[in-house]
Design a protein around this motif. Structure first.
Motif: not given
Ligand code: AMP
Length: 121
Positions: A9, A31-35, A43, A91, A97, A99-100, A104, A106
């Motif tokens: 990010f 921006f749109e989550d890639i997954n 996000l 998260n 959990n 990850e980044v 952020h 969600h």
């Protein structure tokens, strides 16, 4: 809690990798989550470097915090889920959990999301 400038990010914020922009103001980028996990999955991140919610609430200015919270509502409105409902998740850390390691939120919606979590012992 040291901020890692090489996280994905931070790269998006520096314009080094692209994102599908949904919303932007002086303190936030969305921006749109890639997954995507649902039809709507955006996000919302602060532009300044904060690892997570704990770090943000400790160091961010009141204006920054207000702008961040308002950005979440604005994104929900832009994505058309204000009336149908949606979920806001952050998260945090290992058990969360995360990850980044850049704070952020969600914003997830566009379908019934079911229970918050699967129960596991
Ligand atoms: P978390 O597990 O809460 O840290 O969530 C990280 C989220 O970032 C995941 O939902 C990923 O799909 C998403 N993500 C990772 N890389 C990108 C990227 N380049 N653009 C948009 N979303 C991303």
């Amino acid at each position: 809690m040291v901020y890692d400038n090489s996280n994905i990010f931070a790269k998006i914020l520096r314009g080094e990798i692209p994102c599908q922009l949904v919303d932007e103001d002086d303190y936030t980028l969305s921006f749109e989550d890639i997954n995507p996990q649902a039809q709507v999955h955006v996000l919302v991140i602060p532009k300044n470097p904060y690892v997570d919610w704990t770090d943000f609430t400790k160091r961010a200015s009141k204006e920054e915090i207000i702008k961040f919270i308002k950005a979440i509502s604005r994104v929900a409105k832009k994505k058309g889920v204000t009336k149908t409902g949606y979920r806001v998740i952050s998260n945090i850390g290992l058990d969360g959990n995360q990850e980044v390691p850049h704070l952020h939120m969600h914003i997830i919606g566009g379908r019934p999301l079911g229970p918050l979590l699967e129960r596991k012992e």
